[in-house]
Design an enzyme around this catalytic site. Structure first.
Site, PDB file in Angstrom:
ATOM      1  CE1 TYR A   1      37.345  32.946  36.059  1.00  0.00           C
ATOM      2  CE2 TYR A   1      36.040  30.961  36.144  1.00  0.00           C
ATOM      3  CZ  TYR A   1      36.485  32.068  35.464  1.00  0.00           C
ATOM      4  OH  TYR A   1      36.050  32.304  34.182  1.00  0.00           O
TER       5      TYR A   1
ATOM      6  CE  LYS B   1      46.630  32.081  24.738  1.00  0.00           C
ATOM      7  NZ  LYS B   1      46.730  32.449  23.315  1.00  0.00           N
TER       8      LYS B   1
ATOM      9  CG  ASP C   1      44.657  31.262  20.850  1.00  0.00           C
ATOM     10  OD1 ASP C   1      45.061  30.138  21.206  1.00  0.00           O
ATOM     11  OD2 ASP C   1      45.420  32.117  20.362  1.00  0.00           O
TER      12      ASP C   1
ATOM     13  CG  ASP D   1      33.371  30.272  32.823  1.00  0.00           C
ATOM     14  OD1 ASP D   1      32.257  29.903  32.436  1.00  0.00           O
ATOM     15  OD2 ASP D   1      33.547  31.237  33.580  1.00  0.00           O
TER      16      ASP D   1
ATOM     17  CG  ASP E   1      28.963  29.512  28.832  1.00  0.00           C
ATOM     18  OD1 ASP E   1      28.723  28.482  29.506  1.00  0.00           O
ATOM     19  OD2 ASP E   1      28.606  30.650  29.176  1.00  0.00           O
TER      20      ASP E   1
END
Ligand code: NAD
Length: 370
Positions: free
Chosen positions: A143, A194, A227, A251, A255
């Site tokens: 970001y 990852k 994942d 993020d 959530d």
């Protein structure tokens, strides 16, 4: 015990001021019943600040936030300001505070209160007793990394670019927060990246592993691909204690984890910065929900996420574990008694508004305090 702690309260927009009013009752109770005096100042942020000062946050507010022992934030965002430039949007207030205070570790607990296990979209037996903490790096990663932007290619088509960057020190400081938290909880950290497809993930894993070996061998460390972590959070979320991850994966995963608990109106968060030379750590506490313009002004918002954010503030900024636990127990008891705001309403329960819920928490605090 008489303690004076400097608190900056920033209610913001929409339901922010409504739920903050209920926190004020709990703050007043702490003074009355436990002798904890707070030196409180309050200011405008977001659309409320835009309306009066023409900016979403003033420099004076940033200075006050730096000087405070902790910041209690409501929420910002108001559709009235939807057409202003990106730099003037109400949401800039919270982004700027995070950046200016160097708040790099976002802590999001996902805890299921027994009385609300039925409210989750997952089966109650999967989520009952769930109590996990997600630590998300919040000022670095993709970001913020450069180069970024949208460029036009020679053939007239475009290319969008963002860059995932993490340095050793950025990874170490957030991993330290996670390991320290795990020591106060279940002593287990799962580090998520990852590393199979991203170099930044490979470095993340190496740095966390080395830090663990050097300083935190008493905490159990596991690694998981992001994942898989998303799948595991839905399959068997109780396997986790503390999860630490970068900005992007954090993020999404935080959530996801928050929805395991049923309602946005129940979820607090903390964002912590680095401890300075005098042992002070900048910290901001806020519910994870936004300003909920659809229900603002109706007196029906759930104040519990904001009240639980105050409990986190007591625990992490002031080491007042007993008081934090008291608030959490009061909330659990109020829910067990059957009171519900509209967002967590279920058949057979008693629906109440924002202020009745806040009053009920204070009544429970009185009972628990004997
Ligand atoms: P939101 O969290 O405000 O609302 C999503 C849904 O959840 C709405 O239906 C709302 O009524 C409900 N809800 C949220 N909190 C609730 C509560 N305490 N009690 C009962 N119901 C509740 O998210 P949104 O609608 O996507 O965003 C609204 C505004 O808030 C936008 O301007 C957004 O940018 C802003 N926002 C701010 C923050 C922040 O200040 N940190 C965070 C998220 C969104």
């Amino acid at each position: 015990m008489t303690v004076t702690k400097k608190l900056l309260v920033l209610p913001g927009d929409g339901i922010g001021p409504e739920v903050m009013t209920e926190v004020a009752r709990v703050v007043a109770w702490m003074g009355r019943a436990r002798g904890i005096a707070f030196d409180i100042s309050e200011d405008l942020v977001g659309g409320a600040s835009l309306a009066v000062h023409g900016v979403p946050i003033r420099d004076e507010v940033i200075v006050a936030a730096r000087a405070a022992d902790a910041v209690l934030f409501g929420s910002v965002g108001d559709p009235k300001w939807a057409s202003v430039g990106f730099d003037l949007r109400p949401e800039v207030a919270i982004l700027k505070l995070r950046q200016e205070l160097g708040l790099f570790a976002n802590l999001r607990p996902a805890k299921v209160f027994d009385a609300l296990a039925e409210a989750s979209t997952l089966k109650p037996e999967v989520v009952a007793g769930l109590d996990i903490m997600i630590v998300r790096e919040s000022v670095g990663g993709i970001y913020f990394g450069t180069p970024r932007g949208i460029e036009t290619l020679p053939d007239g088509t475009k290319r969008g670019i963002n860059t995932e960057i993490y340095t050793t020190s950025e990874i170490e400081r957030v991993a330290r927060v996670a390991f320290d938290l795990a020591r106060q909880r279940g002593k287990r950290v799962c580090s998520v990246e990852k590393c199979n497809v991203m170099e930044s993930g490979l470095l993340w894993k190496e740095v966390v592993t080395a830090l663990h070996a050097r300083e935190y061998a008493d905490v159990e460390l596991t690694h998981m691909l992001a994942d898989n972590c998303a799948m595991q959070l839905v399959r068997n979320p109780r396997q986790f204690d503390v999860i630490v991850t970068g900005n992007l994966f954090g993020d999404l995963l935080s959530d996801l984890a928050s929805m395991l608990t049923g309602s946005l109106g129940m979820l607090p968060s903390a964002t912590l910065g680095a401890v300075d030379g005098e042992g002070r750590r900048p910290a901001l506490y806020e519910p994870i929900h936004g300003s909920a313009p659809d229900i603002a002004g109706k007196g029906i918002a759930n104040p519990l996420a904001q009240i639980l954010s105050f409990a986190m503030l007591l625990r992490y900024s002031f080491a007042m574990e007993a008081e934090a636990a008291l608030i959490e127990q009061a909330v659990a008891n109020v829910l067990a008694s059957g009171l519900r705001t509209a967002d967590i309403m279920s058949p057979g329960m008693a629906q109440v508004g924002t202020s009745v819920m806040g009053e009920a928490v204070v009544r429970e605090l009185d009972k628990l305090n004997g």
